[in-house]
Design an enzyme around this catalytic site. Structure first.
Site, short mmCIF file in Angstrom:
data_model
loop_
_atom_site.label_atom_id
_atom_site.label_comp_id
_atom_site.label_asym_id
_atom_site.label_seq_id
_atom_site.Cartn_x
_atom_site.Cartn_y
_atom_site.Cartn_z
NE ARG A 178 102.59 -112.18 59.70
CZ ARG A 178 102.99 -111.01 60.18
NH1 ARG A 178 104.31 -110.78 60.32
NH2 ARG A 178 102.12 -110.07 60.49
CB CYS A 191 104.96 -105.02 56.49
SG CYS A 191 105.04 -103.55 57.55
#
Length: 862
Positions: A201, A264
């Site tokens: 990611r 995050c």
């Protein structure tokens, strides 16, 4: 300091610091009733954490719903992220409902290693509450306990009171803050940004799962990839050891940064990084709550894709350069502010006054030296014995430098630099380089200036031009100044012990003195440096070696600046600030005391010779006994200093006898400083002048009694002076015996006046002095500082008279004795002033008061 942080620090002072990670064993060992265990299971793949709790949880644990209790229900603005913080009131209400109060100790767990439990712990600790992550979570609890898990739906305990506290802005980062940091450059702003998502990611690899989570692929510019599960042991779901964590985060440059920012996907797993970083011993990072879900929802924010490999060396280099620039900017701003506060008229007046005094003094001294050249035999003796004696100055500079370095010198920087700049992630060597160069420059300038003046005076009588003698004297002095600073820097950085510095310095001095004796055939360590001063008459290239050695010492000292002791610098910074202020006020007594503190000089606990009080109590006055108790506790360093000053004064007296009249100034200054040293018991009583009003004895009489012990100790010191003069010039023993005592009396008289006049006045008011114009007050202050030194110099007049008698072909003893009697009379006048000073001032004050009253009455009648 923010209120939550202050509250946490206050709690830590009342009980041991609450660890951010706690093991099952440590939890079970706690003997406290305020613990609440919280189950914070939540799954990114959509599994139901509440169902997992129902199927099995630690007995007594409450269930905390991440989506409901730890996140805001208002998610209309996508740029706030998928899990924005709840409002302070909503969070307080949720905690109160769950039975968590402001003083409750919460231990949170999950079954993933702490990813979701860390969210609750971080939020609570932000508000100053006690909270820890259970290391290993529910799995660790099961392995440590035979007791089965509890089942059933979540239940709420007794409601508690949780205070509503605003989220601390200093521990959070907003999207606007992060945009500014990215625009400036994270490294440029000395920050590290950590992304706790998976590596795929972070790199921007699009999969079916990531497409549902991330509005756009990639990561925040300048961020480093730091997957949260990299800090968890996959087998046990516990945090890795602190050593492993430190190594992991050091590879991400966390230890080099001023600030770490964690994010995050939605502000949850980033908290695992925050917990692990604090657990490893680093400063707590700030949390970007919106994280990537909020950042990437804004089409105007910049993103990056691909792999980023942290380069510690490059980061450290850039941070060092940034730190250096920051230090330069700080000093420029400080200098600008200080220049803005300068009273230029007063500063220029001080410069003018200093130039007038010192310039006039040099011209006056120069006028005392006759233009008549010395005899050839004398010039030959200067060339023969001069290098050894002049080299003693260089050896003294080395010895003093070693001693200064062993005691934390020679640098003296401002306390703010010690407390803030040196404790910041800035190269200590870079911060200390400028003060070190300034110290070197000032020492070389002062010593070079003094050497140039001495050389110019020598050139009036010795062969060679005055300019060449001045230049050689300047080179000699500059080398001595560099030797002092270089040896001090090296001694400090190499942590040289005080006794080692004393032994090395003492050995070098003894060696050089032995070399300088007339019958010696030794070669001293300072001969080459002393030879530099004679370049006005002859030149030897080999005598440049001490200058090269001094330069090497300075280079080594500057290279080792990073090893300077912070403790020593902090101690010296406060003392030097006071010392400079005392010098500004011409308060020599305070200067002396502060210099002793800088050198860590303390009186002995036991006297060198123990006095029997029963025998001396009735024979002598209490002041006599008290004076001797102080004198007999002088440390060895002060005794050595006193003996050295006596020897220097004796050698200056010899120089006067041989025709160098200005040496009387050196003798007077040495004896003045010596007088300040041995008048210590008298000075200590003066320092406590306000107590003397309660004594049954008059202040003046008590002062004279205290001076009696000082007068007694002066006789053996005079003997040292006589011995010095007799050894150097064997044919002047009789003149030495006559001149030593009056010269020492002059030094003591000057020291006594300086001590008494510098003490707080217990009789007169200072209001009249405060009303003086600055020019008058400055002149009065200058005269007050110079007058005691002038008296000390007058004590050397007997030797001047002896020299004048010799030049006329007369015997030197009779003129010296007549002037010595005059000096003794002067000392009696000074003693009378000390004894009756209060009475004189009272009479003058009474007369002034009566005069003002009479004028008032006369004005009223008219």
């Amino acid at each position: 300091m923010p209120a939550p942080q202050a509250r946490m620090e206050a709690l830590n002072e009342l009980e041991p610091k609450v660890p951010i990670v706690i093991s099952v064993q440590d939890l079970q060992a706690l003997d406290r009733t305020d613990i609440v265990i919280a189950d914070v299971r939540w799954y990114l793949d959509g599994r139901d954490g509440r169902k997992a709790y129902t199927e099995g949880h630690i007995p007594g644990a409450i269930f905390v719903d991440l989506d409901r209790d730890l996140a805001s229900s208002d998610r209309s603005d996508a740029t706030n992220g998928r899990h924005p913080f709840p409002t302070p009131s909503a969070f307080a209400g949720a905690m109160s409902r769950l039975g968590v109060g402001s003083d409750t100790y919460v231990v949170a767990y999950d079954d993933t290693g702490g990813m979701t439990a860390s969210r609750l712990v971080v939020m609570l600790r932000m508000l100053g509450c006690k909270a820890s992550v259970l290391d290993g979570g529910i799995g660790a609890w099961q392995r440590a306990n035979e007791q089965p898990l509890a089942t059933g739906k979540p239940t709420t305990g007794k409601a508690a009171s949780f205070a509503t506290v605003e989220w601390p802005t200093d521990q959070l980062v907003t999207k606007h803050d992060l945009e500014a940091i990215v625009a400036e450059g994270a490294i440029t702003s000395r920050r590290v940004i950590l992304d706790a998502r998976s590596a795929d990611r972070f790199q921007g690899v699009v999969t079916e799962a990531s497409a549902k989570l991330d509005p756009r692929p990639g990561h925040i510019p300048s961020a480093f990839s730091a997957p949260w599960n990299a800090v968890i042991n996959s087998n046990t779901t516990t945090f890795k050891s602190t050593d492993e964590l430190r190594s992991h985060y050091e590879s991400l440059c966390v230890d080099l940064a001023d600030e770490v920012i964690a994010y995050c996907g939605s502000g949850v797993s980033a908290c695992a990084n925050i917990v692990a970083i604090e657990h490893a011993g680093f400063a707590t990072p700030r949390l970007f709550v919106a994280s990537w879900s909020g950042w990437s929802s804004d089409p105007d924010t910049s993103v990056e894709v691909g792999t980023v490999t942290p380069d510690r060396d490059s980061f450290a280099t850039q941070v060092t350069a940034i730190s250096s620039n920051a230090v330069k900017a700080l000093r420029r701003a400080r200098q600008k502010n200080r220049l803005a506060e300068v009273e230029w008229f007063e500063a220029l007046y001080r410069v003018y006054l200093a130039a007038f005094i010192f310039g006039g003094g040099i011209l006056f001294i120069s006028g005392l030296v006759p233009d008549k050249p010395v005899a050839n035999s004398m010039a030959a003796d200067v060339l023969k014995f001069g290098p050894a004696w002049l080299g003693l100055v260089g050896i003294l500079a080395v010895a003093m430098g070693l001693r200064s370095g062993s005691r934390g010198g020679p640098l003296a920087i401002e306390e703010a630099d010690v407390r803030h700049v040196l404790l910041a992630p800035v190269s200590r060597q870079r911060v200390l380089l400028r003060p070190a160069v300034q110290r070197l420059r000032s020492a070389m300038f002062a010593a070079g200036g003094a050497g140039a003046v001495a050389g110019q005076l020598a050139g009036r009588r010795l062969p060679g031009s005055g300019m060449s003698w001045a230049m050689s004297g300047a080179l000699w002095g500059v080398t001595a100044g560099a030797l002092f600073v270089g040896s001090a820097l090296c001694a400090h950085s190499l942590k040289l012990r005080g006794w080692m510095a004393s032994v090395i310095g003492g050995a070098l001095i003894a060696w050089q003195i032995a070399t300088a004796l007339p019958s010696s055939k030794l070669t001293g360590p300072g001969d080459l440096q002393g030879g530099l001063a004679l370049w006005g008459e002859r030149t030897r290239v080999s005598e440049l070696i001490p200058s090269i050695v001094a330069a090497l010492l300075v280079v080594i000292g500057l290279a080792l600046l990073a090893r300077q002791s912070l403790e020593a610098l902090s101690r010296r910074s406060a003392l030097v600030t006071q010392l400079r202020f005392a010098v500004t006020l011409q308060d020599l007594r305070t200067v002396t005391l502060l210099r002793r503190q800088l050198s860590q000089e303390r009186s002995r606990n036991r006297p060198w010779i123990k006095m029997k009080r029963k025998k001396t109590k009735n024979r002598f006055s209490p002041e006599w006994n008290r004076g001797w108790q102080g004198l007999l506790r002088f440390p060895l360093s002060r005794i050595t200093r006193i003996v050295t000053l006596a020897v220097v004064a004796g050698m200056c007296q010899v120089a006067v006898y041989n025709g160098t009249t200005p040496a009387a100034l050196g003798s007077g200054l040495a004896l003045f400083i010596l007088g300040l040293e041995i008048c210590e018991p008298f000075a200590q009583e003066i320092d406590q002048g306000e107590r003397t009003d309660a004594y049954p004895k008059l202040r003046g009489a008590m002062y004279m009694a205290l001076l009696s012990s000082t007068a007694a100790i002066a006789f053996p010191i005079a003997g040292i002076m006589v011995a010095t003069m007799g050894i150097v010039e064997p044919h002047m023993w009789s003149v030495a015996a006559i001149c030593a005592v009056p010269s020492l009396i002059g030094g003591l008289a000057g020291a006594a006046i300086n001590i008494v006049s510098g003490a707080p006045d217990q009789v007169s008011s200072t209001a009249q002095a405060n009303m003086m114009p600055p020019e008058v007050a400055g002149t009065v202050s200058l005269i007050k500082a110079i007058w005691p030194v002038v008296l000390a110099v007058l004590g050397s007049l007997p030797m001047v008279g002896a020299r004048m008698a010799l030049t006329k072909g007369n015997g030197p003893e009779a003129p010296a004795l007549r002037i010595a009697i005059a000096i003794a009379l002067m000392a009696m006048i000074v003693g009378g002033w000390v004894r009756f000073r209060d009475d004189i001032k009272k009479s003058l004050n009474n007369a002034a008061t009566e005069s003002r009253g009479q004028k008032t009455r006369t004005g009223g009648n008219s």
